[in-house]
Design a protein around this motif. Structure first.
Motif, PDB file in Angstrom:
ATOM      1  N   SER A 166      28.189 -55.031   7.834  1.00 57.00           N
ATOM      2  CA  SER A 166      27.892 -54.063   8.892  1.00 57.00           C
ATOM      3  C   SER A 166      27.555 -52.667   8.371  1.00 57.00           C
ATOM      4  CB  SER A 166      29.046 -53.999   9.888  1.00 57.00           C
ATOM      5  OG  SER A 166      29.184 -55.228  10.568  1.00 57.00           O
ATOM      6  N   PRO A 167      28.312 -52.100   7.416  1.00 59.82           N
ATOM      7  CA  PRO A 167      27.932 -50.770   6.918  1.00 59.82           C
ATOM      8  C   PRO A 167      26.523 -50.732   6.337  1.00 59.82           C
ATOM      9  CG  PRO A 167      30.179 -51.296   6.268  1.00 59.82           C
ATOM     10  CD  PRO A 167      29.595 -52.559   6.837  1.00 59.82           C
ATOM     11  N   ASP A 168      26.123 -51.801   5.652  1.00 60.53           N
ATOM     12  CA  ASP A 168      24.767 -51.853   5.088  1.00 60.53           C
ATOM     13  C   ASP A 168      23.724 -51.913   6.202  1.00 60.53           C
ATOM     14  OD1 ASP A 168      25.701 -51.827   2.466  1.00 60.53           O
ATOM     15  OD2 ASP A 168      25.859 -54.011   2.395  1.00 60.53           O
ATOM     16  N   ILE A 169      24.028 -52.635   7.268  1.00 59.01           N
ATOM     17  CA  ILE A 169      23.102 -52.717   8.401  1.00 59.01           C
ATOM     18  C   ILE A 169      22.967 -51.362   9.077  1.00 59.01           C
ATOM     19  CG2 ILE A 169      22.787 -53.707  10.714  1.00 59.01           C
ATOM     20  CD1 ILE A 169      24.022 -56.302   9.612  1.00 59.01           C
ATOM     21  N   ILE A 170      24.090 -50.686   9.298  1.00 59.75           N
ATOM     22  CA  ILE A 170      24.057 -49.355   9.908  1.00 59.75           C
ATOM     23  C   ILE A 170      23.256 -48.395   9.033  1.00 59.75           C
ATOM     24  CG2 ILE A 170      25.466 -47.382  10.628  1.00 59.75           C
ATOM     25  CD1 ILE A 170      25.648 -49.857  12.472  1.00 59.75           C
ATOM     26  N   HIS A 171      23.469 -48.456   7.719  1.00 57.19           N
ATOM     27  CA  HIS A 171      22.719 -47.590   6.798  1.00 57.19           C
ATOM     28  C   HIS A 171      21.222 -47.856   6.916  1.00 57.19           C
ATOM     29  CE1 HIS A 171      21.741 -45.277   3.203  1.00 57.19           C
ATOM     30  NE2 HIS A 171      21.026 -46.317   2.789  1.00 57.19           N
ATOM     31  N   PHE A 172      20.852 -49.124   6.949  1.00 62.86           N
ATOM     32  CA  PHE A 172      19.432 -49.483   7.087  1.00 62.86           C
ATOM     33  C   PHE A 172      18.843 -48.926   8.373  1.00 62.86           C
ATOM     34  CE2 PHE A 172      16.467 -52.444   9.134  1.00 62.86           C
ATOM     35  CZ  PHE A 172      15.411 -52.416   8.239  1.00 62.86           C
ATOM     36  N   LEU A 173      19.550 -49.074   9.483  1.00 63.84           N
ATOM     37  CA  LEU A 173      19.034 -48.616  10.778  1.00 63.84           C
ATOM     38  C   LEU A 173      18.881 -47.101  10.813  1.00 63.84           C
ATOM     39  CD1 LEU A 173      21.059 -50.951  13.183  1.00 63.84           C
ATOM     40  CD2 LEU A 173      18.680 -51.202  12.444  1.00 63.84           C
ATOM     41  N   LEU A 174      19.847 -46.391  10.248  1.00 66.34           N
ATOM     42  CA  LEU A 174      19.756 -44.930  10.232  1.00 66.34           C
ATOM     43  C   LEU A 174      18.654 -44.464   9.279  1.00 66.34           C
ATOM     44  CD1 LEU A 174      23.541 -43.968  10.270  1.00 66.34           C
ATOM     45  CD2 LEU A 174      21.896 -43.724  12.140  1.00 66.34           C
ATOM     46  N   GLU A 175      18.558 -45.121   8.134  1.00 66.47           N
ATOM     47  CA  GLU A 175      17.551 -44.744   7.133  1.00 66.47           C
ATOM     48  C   GLU A 175      16.135 -44.957   7.650  1.00 66.47           C
ATOM     49  OE1 GLU A 175      17.444 -45.366   2.376  1.00 66.47           O
ATOM     50  OE2 GLU A 175      17.287 -47.214   3.541  1.00 66.47           O
ATOM     51  N   THR A 176      15.960 -45.962   8.507  1.00 61.90           N
ATOM     52  CA  THR A 176      14.630 -46.260   9.038  1.00 61.90           C
ATOM     53  C   THR A 176      14.372 -45.572  10.387  1.00 61.90           C
ATOM     54  OG1 THR A 176      15.501 -48.323   9.989  1.00 61.90           O
ATOM     55  CG2 THR A 176      14.431 -48.461   7.821  1.00 61.90           C
ATOM     56  N   GLU A 177      15.234 -44.602  10.742  1.00 59.73           N
ATOM     57  CA  GLU A 177      15.045 -43.772  11.938  1.00 59.73           C
ATOM     58  C   GLU A 177      15.050 -44.580  13.230  1.00 59.73           C
ATOM     59  OE1 GLU A 177      15.117 -40.479  12.161  1.00 59.73           O
ATOM     60  OE2 GLU A 177      15.527 -40.385  10.011  1.00 59.73           O
ATOM     61  N   LEU A 178      15.983 -45.508  13.321  1.00 60.94           N
ATOM     62  CA  LEU A 178      16.158 -46.277  14.549  1.00 60.94           C
ATOM     63  C   LEU A 178      16.762 -45.428  15.666  1.00 60.94           C
ATOM     64  CD1 LEU A 178      18.711 -47.993  16.091  1.00 60.94           C
ATOM     65  CD2 LEU A 178      16.365 -48.848  16.263  1.00 60.94           C
ATOM     66  N   PHE A 179      17.598 -44.471  15.295  1.00 57.73           N
ATOM     67  CA  PHE A 179      18.383 -43.730  16.292  1.00 57.73           C
ATOM     68  C   PHE A 179      17.506 -43.026  17.335  1.00 57.73           C
ATOM     69  CE2 PHE A 179      21.663 -41.195  18.087  1.00 57.73           C
ATOM     70  CZ  PHE A 179      22.850 -41.848  17.795  1.00 57.73           C
ATOM     71  N   PRO A 180      16.478 -42.256  16.932  1.00 58.50           N
ATOM     72  CA  PRO A 180      15.638 -41.603  17.952  1.00 58.50           C
ATOM     73  C   PRO A 180      14.953 -42.600  18.890  1.00 58.50           C
ATOM     74  CG  PRO A 180      15.236 -40.649  15.786  1.00 58.50           C
ATOM     75  CD  PRO A 180      16.074 -41.874  15.570  1.00 58.50           C
ATOM     76  N   LEU A 181      14.683 -43.807  18.404  1.00 53.08           N
ATOM     77  CA  LEU A 181      14.039 -44.809  19.247  1.00 53.08           C
ATOM     78  C   LEU A 181      14.992 -45.305  20.323  1.00 53.08           C
ATOM     79  CD1 LEU A 181      12.131 -46.811  16.502  1.00 53.08           C
ATOM     80  CD2 LEU A 181      11.218 -45.070  18.043  1.00 53.08           C
ATOM     81  N   CYS A 182      16.278 -45.415  19.981  1.00 54.89           N
ATOM     82  CA  CYS A 182      17.269 -45.777  20.999  1.00 54.89           C
ATOM     83  C   CYS A 182      17.347 -44.700  22.075  1.00 54.89           C
ATOM     84  CB  CYS A 182      18.636 -45.989  20.354  1.00 54.89           C
ATOM     85  SG  CYS A 182      18.774 -47.523  19.418  1.00 54.89           S
ATOM     86  N   LEU A 183      17.281 -43.441  21.665  1.00 54.61           N
ATOM     87  CA  LEU A 183      17.287 -42.348  22.644  1.00 54.61           C
ATOM     88  C   LEU A 183      16.048 -42.422  23.531  1.00 54.61           C
ATOM     89  CD1 LEU A 183      18.512 -39.333  20.461  1.00 54.61           C
ATOM     90  CD2 LEU A 183      19.862 -40.790  21.993  1.00 54.61           C
ATOM     91  N   ARG A 184      14.896 -42.763  22.938  1.00 52.51           N
ATOM     92  CA  ARG A 184      13.668 -42.905  23.723  1.00 52.51           C
ATOM     93  C   ARG A 184      13.836 -44.012  24.762  1.00 52.51           C
ATOM     94  NH1 ARG A 184       8.190 -42.147  22.936  1.00 52.51           N
ATOM     95  NH2 ARG A 184       8.892 -40.099  22.238  1.00 52.51           N
ATOM     96  N   CYS A 185      14.437 -45.131  24.361  1.00 52.68           N
ATOM     97  CA  CYS A 185      14.653 -46.237  25.304  1.00 52.68           C
ATOM     98  C   CYS A 185      15.601 -45.836  26.430  1.00 52.68           C
ATOM     99  CB  CYS A 185      15.207 -47.460  24.565  1.00 52.68           C
ATOM    100  SG  CYS A 185      14.006 -48.267  23.471  1.00 52.68           S
ATOM    101  N   MET A 186      16.563 -44.996  26.136  1.00 49.40           N
ATOM    102  CA  MET A 186      17.459 -44.517  27.187  1.00 49.40           C
ATOM    103  C   MET A 186      16.727 -43.603  28.155  1.00 49.40           C
ATOM    104  SD  MET A 186      21.237 -43.910  25.564  1.00 49.40           S
ATOM    105  CE  MET A 186      21.882 -43.691  27.232  1.00 49.40           C
TER     106      MET A 186
END
Length: 305
Positions: A166-186
């Motif tokens: 899980s920590p590696d998956i979270i790192h990958f998602l943050l490194e690839t800028e997934l977070f702003p896309l989740c905000l866009r979907c919200m």
């Protein structure tokens, strides 16, 4: 193929990930193998994707492994995804085309749920190729929202299971800028897309790296808190219970970060400070207790911090 697949109507965080996988039969294996062969034939690919998606809905235990190990299947699914890019801007994607790409995405979601294939699709960076679907802005076109929701389902599957990867998956998602896309979907997604996006954010904030990402830089913190607050305000009546729960969980985890907690003491949404609104909105006692705890964390810091 007139109707969108039923998978798109299933809440991927409260239903499909909680369903116990079923053992495959010889007939299941034969059907999967037959469809895998059809995937290699362009004229039959659409039909094969639809049938495999129906099999996926039954939660066949080893289907993700069969798909991953089959020759060229991951590449074929990637081709399906890439072929839809040109239909996103300008937005010309039809309902039928959305159904086809969603069927391909659902098979990647199946692989994202399985412990043997989850990290393999991350290491292959397959999730990055779904990000353009999460970045769409069409908010009143249903099949675009289904596309967002199916894409979010893949990310939801990756973060749902908490294990040593899980920590590696979270790192990958943050490194690839997934977070702003989740905000866009919200911001632009329908109720279910908002709920899954909020769930993903809450899971990311469980981890220290996620808390650092959101709580260290003011612009990131205010981007998150503003979207969460605005989502609450979008519902003139009661917000959906699951959505409210995940939003409150996000705020709760932000209060674990000292700088974020300090900022929340000043900008925590007025609605969530109002006892009358809390009484009105929180029918579930667990959600009510969560709302009370977040408010306590915010106000105690304001008074004594």
């Amino acid at each position: 193929m007139e109707n969108l697949p039923e998978t798109l109507y299933v809440d991927p965080i409260s239903v499909s990930y909680c369903t116990t996988p079923t053992d495959s039969t010889a007939a299941d294996h034969a059907k999967i193998e037959q469809c895998i062969q059809l995937l290699h034939e362009p004229l039959h690919r659409e039909e094969a994707l639809a049938i495999l998606n129906k099999v996926h809905e039954r939660r066949i235990k080893d289907m993700p492994v069969l798909l991953w190990n089959a020759n060229n299947v991951s590449y074929i699914l990637l081709q399906e995804i890439l072929s839809a890019y040109k239909l996103l801007s300008p937005p010309t994607l039809t309902r039928k085309e959305a159904t086809r790409v969603c069927n391909a995405l659902a098979l990647i979601q199946a692989m994202a749920t399985h412990p043997e294939t989850r990290m393999k699709i991350v290491k292959a960076k397959l999730p990055v190729y779904i990000y353009p679907f999460m970045n769409t802005t069409e908010s009143h076109v249903k099949h675009f929202d289904y596309l967002r929701l199916t894409s979010l389902g893949i990310i939801g599957a990756l973060v749902k299971s908490e294990d040593t990867n899980s920590p590696d998956i979270i790192h990958f998602l943050l490194e690839t800028e997934l977070f702003p896309l989740c905000l866009r979907c919200m911001e632009v997604g329908g109720e279910l897309a908002k709920t899954v996006a909020a769930f993903i954010i809450s899971k990311i904030l469980m981890y220290e790296e996620g808390q650092r990402y959101c709580g260290t830089f003011p612009e990131r913190f205010y981007a998150v808190s503003n979207v969460l607050a605005n989502t609450i305000d979008q519902f003139p009546g009661k917000p959906p219970s699951q959505l409210l729960k995940h939003i409150l969980t996000c705020f709760m985890r932000l209060t674990d970060v000292s700088r974020a907690r300090d900022a929340l003491s000043k900008c925590y949404p007025a609605k969530l400070r109002d006892p009358a609104y809390i009484n009105f909105a929180c029918e579930d006692m667990a959600v009510r207790r969560l709302a009370d705890q977040v408010l306590h964390n915010v106000t105690v810091h304001r008074t004594f911090g």
